[in-house]
Motif scaffolding. Structure first.
Motif, PDB file in Angstrom:
ATOM      1  N   ARG A   1       1.279  -1.010   0.242  1.00 13.97           N
ATOM      2  CA  ARG A   1      -0.118   0.111   0.036  1.00 13.97           C
ATOM      3  C   ARG A   1       1.237   1.163   0.010  1.00 13.97           C
ATOM      4  O   ARG A   1       0.872   2.626  -0.620  1.00 13.97           O
ATOM      5  N   ARG A   2       1.686   1.202   0.334  1.00 12.52           N
ATOM      6  CA  ARG A   2       2.821   2.131   0.645  1.00 12.52           C
ATOM      7  C   ARG A   2       3.482   2.738  -0.319  1.00 12.52           C
ATOM      8  O   ARG A   2       4.125   3.606  -0.952  1.00 12.52           O
TER       9      ARG A   2
ATOM     10  N   THR B   1       1.301   4.388  -2.683  1.00 16.70           N
ATOM     11  CA  THR B   1       0.654   5.201  -2.750  1.00 16.70           C
ATOM     12  C   THR B   1       2.140   6.243  -2.897  1.00 16.70           C
ATOM     13  O   THR B   1       1.594   7.334  -3.585  1.00 16.70           O
ATOM     14  N   SER B   2       3.409   6.110  -2.667  1.00 11.31           N
ATOM     15  CA  SER B   2       4.399   6.278  -3.172  1.00 11.31           C
ATOM     16  C   SER B   2       4.501   6.731  -4.444  1.00 11.31           C
ATOM     17  O   SER B   2       4.738   7.980  -5.155  1.00 11.31           O
TER      18      SER B   2
ATOM     19  N   ILE C   1       1.962   7.037  -6.409  1.00  6.75           N
ATOM     20  CA  ILE C   1       1.186   7.886  -7.512  1.00  6.75           C
ATOM     21  C   ILE C   1       1.828   9.356  -6.721  1.00  6.75           C
ATOM     22  O   ILE C   1       1.526  10.692  -7.451  1.00  6.75           O
ATOM     23  N   LEU C   2       2.683   9.855  -5.523  1.00  2.00           N
ATOM     24  CA  LEU C   2       2.510  11.247  -4.605  1.00  2.00           C
ATOM     25  C   LEU C   2       3.864  11.663  -6.381  1.00  2.00           C
ATOM     26  O   LEU C   2       3.845  12.929  -6.394  1.00  2.00           O
TER      27      LEU C   2
ATOM     28  N   ASP D   1       7.322   5.861   7.132  1.00  2.00           N
ATOM     29  CA  ASP D   1       6.033   4.582   7.123  1.00  2.00           C
ATOM     30  C   ASP D   1       6.602   2.918   7.418  1.00  2.00           C
ATOM     31  O   ASP D   1       5.482   2.637   8.570  1.00  2.00           O
TER      32      ASP D   1
END
Length: 355
Positions: free
Chosen positions: A25-26, A29-30, A32-33, A342
């Protein structure tokens, strides 16, 4: 295999799967960021006021239409903004950040020199700051309200109040100009040959090359920037460590440990610091990211060829590709640090993986 061993094995596998899902998940997300960082940095160079052509060529050359046309074609400034963005994305996949208008070199090569210079200072500064802050903050919390606590709080307040550029000038004047304890500006002396590039950290590369003279020269040049940056970071971390340790000292398990007759040192090291690690880890990540993103004024005082100096020169000359490259690197720095924090959260505290 007994029933107890079977249950323990099942729990271990479940914990591993949970951690893997958390990491996945992280990672998503990374990514996308990262795209958002690329979009924002490119957009900022589009809306920035001023004419990069005039800033790069000067008044005389920019008055020649043929010169301006050739310059815009060379750096892609004659293309529509959407086309420029997609060209920039395509170049990024090839590791091409374009060429700097100021230096005439590839931006990636400039950053490959500037980033390690800043990273070396930041790495040693955060290590020194964290070690000192944990000792001072824990001591102040454990002796709250007493003279030790008051002295630490006053010292950290002074450290937060003094501007870093003024402290840099003061340290330069005192330790280099007056006392001659350390070397002056730059990463190494003009008479010293740079080490063969391995890590980009001069101190480490000199050790790997077996050059003790170069190592001590690089360490002497490194001392003042690390000292100045550490003083402010120590003040910030110490106050936060004190607050975090105080919160844990008031928790039931810390009181129970003291009630069992454990020594104060064992309670602090074995229970309190472990419980206060997560919030401290967050602030350490933020502080390290701030140091890595470049401290322009400190680098300017010590003529340190780092990311802050490069970013300032690029901004001053409206070097759009260099500014975009710096913005992208800074964004990636914070992205990677947040990802690492994280992940460490998930490793240290299983409750985070399930959130």
């Amino acid at each position: 295999m007994t029933q107890t061993q079977t249950i323990a094995t099942g729990r271990a596998r479940t914990s591993q799967h949970t951690l893997l899902r958390f990491l996945a998940r992280r990672a998503v997300t990374s990514v996308i960021l990262l795209f958002g960082i690329i979009l924002v940095t490119f957009s900022l160079t589009v809306i920035v006021p001023g004419d990069p052509v005039r800033a790069a060529l000067g008044e005389g050359a920019s008055s020649n239409p043929e010169t301006v046309k050739a310059f815009r074609a060379k750096f892609g400034l004659d293309q529509p903004i959407p086309v420029r963005f997609f060209i920039y994305i395509g170049n990024l996949f090839r590791g091409d950040l374009g060429s700097s208008m100021t230096t005439g070199r590839p931006v990636a090569d400039d950053l490959a020199t500037a980033v390690p210079a800043t990273a070396e200072v930041a790495f040693y500064a955060i290590i020194v700051s964290l070690a000192v802050a944990i000792v001072l903050g824990t001591l102040a919390a454990y002796r709250r309200g007493k003279a030790t606590d008051q002295v630490v709080r006053v010292v950290t307040l002074i450290g937060l109040s003094i501007p870093t550029f003024w402290m840099a000038i003061l340290c330069y004047q005192l330790f280099f100009m007056n006392l001659h304890w350390v070397k002056g500006s730059g990463r190494i002396s003009p008479t010293i040959t740079p080490p063969p590039r391995v890590t980009g950290f001069y101190t480490i590369d000199y050790i790997l090359g077996g050059d003790s003279v170069g190592f001590f020269d690089a360490a002497s040049h490194l001392a003042l920037p690390v000292l100045v940056l550490s003083l402010f970071t120590i003040a910030t971390l110490t106050r936060f460590v004190r607050t975090s340790v105080l919160e844990v000292l008031d928790m039931d398990y810390a009181r129970a440990a003291r009630a069992k007759g454990l020594s104060g040192r064992r309670v602090v090291v074995g229970y309190v610091l472990r419980g206060a690690a997560l919030p401290i880890l967050t602030l350490v990540g933020i502080a390290f990211g701030s140091l890595l993103s470049g401290t322009v004024l400190v680098e300017a005082v010590f003529a340190w060829p780092g990311l802050g100096t490069y970013a300032y020169n690029a901004s001053k000359n409206l070097d759009l590709l260099a500014v975009t490259g710096v913005g992208l690197v800074v964004g990636i720095i914070y992205l990677v640090i947040n990802l690492v924090v994280d992940v460490l959260y998930g490793v240290l505290d299983p409750r985070v993986r399930l959130s």
